[in-house]
Design a protein around this motif. Structure first.
Motif, mmCIF file in Angstrom:
data_model
loop_
_atom_site.group_PDB
_atom_site.id
_atom_site.type_symbol
_atom_site.label_atom_id
_atom_site.label_comp_id
_atom_site.label_asym_id
_atom_site.label_seq_id
_atom_site.Cartn_x
_atom_site.Cartn_y
_atom_site.Cartn_z
ATOM 1 N N UNK A 88 0.772 -1.156 0.060
ATOM 2 C CA UNK A 88 0.069 0.131 -0.091
ATOM 3 C C UNK A 88 0.744 1.390 0.110
ATOM 4 N N UNK A 89 2.308 1.053 0.249
ATOM 5 C CA UNK A 89 2.765 2.510 0.290
ATOM 6 C C UNK A 89 3.730 2.850 -0.921
ATOM 7 N N UNK A 90 3.542 4.183 -1.168
ATOM 8 C CA UNK A 90 4.303 4.599 -2.183
ATOM 9 C C UNK A 90 5.625 4.788 -2.048
ATOM 10 N N UNK A 91 6.469 5.053 -3.109
ATOM 11 C CA UNK A 91 8.088 5.117 -2.995
ATOM 12 C C UNK A 91 8.394 5.955 -2.196
ATOM 13 N N UNK A 94 7.756 4.986 1.491
ATOM 14 C CA UNK A 94 8.969 4.316 1.812
ATOM 15 C C UNK A 94 10.153 5.084 2.392
ATOM 16 N N UNK A 95 10.377 5.966 1.437
ATOM 17 C CA UNK A 95 11.686 6.908 1.682
ATOM 18 C C UNK A 95 11.627 7.703 2.978
ATOM 19 N N UNK A 96 10.263 8.194 3.425
ATOM 20 C CA UNK A 96 10.215 8.850 4.659
ATOM 21 C C UNK A 96 10.319 7.786 5.806
ATOM 22 N N UNK A 97 10.097 6.686 5.670
ATOM 23 C CA UNK A 97 10.383 5.823 6.846
ATOM 24 C C UNK A 97 11.848 5.396 6.890
ATOM 25 N N UNK A 98 12.624 5.420 5.809
ATOM 26 C CA UNK A 98 13.980 5.320 5.982
ATOM 27 C C UNK A 98 14.792 6.353 5.899
#
Length: 99
Positions: A88-91, A94-98
């Motif tokens: 469900x996540x956009x790229x 995902x970059x925000x999480x990492x």
């Protein structure tokens, strides 16, 4: 005095466990978090709260608070947890999480 350790995301969970562990070992611990917790406040460490490591102004305030203090070890545990599945996540999510 022992080595100076800075731990982000230190108010609960893994971060709080790191704080407890390193305080027990005699490290000088600075615990960094967005919002402190009663359990964190009871520990023999320096707490710097209202810090969001994803915000440049907040990180600048942290730098000012540390004021050229030598940091021997940094545990960058702060994170941005969301409840969506990976599919469900956009790229950008995902970059925000990492980030």
């Amino acid at each position: 005095m022992g080595k100076h350790l800075v731990i982000t995301g230190a108010n609960r969970g893994i971060g709080l466990s790191f704080v407890k562990h390193y305080c027990t070992l005699g490290y000088q611990v600075t615990a960094v978090c967005r919002q402190s917790s009663p359990e964190l406040e009871e520990l023999p460490c320096r707490v710097i709260s209202e810090i969001d490591v994803s915000n440049a102004a907040s990180v600048e305030r942290l730098s000012s608070e540390l004021d050229n203090t030598q940091i021997d070890i940094l545990i960058n545990n702060a994170g941005n947890l969301t409840s969506e599945s990976l599919e469900q996540k956009s790229f950008d999510d995902i970059m925000t999480q990492f980030g």
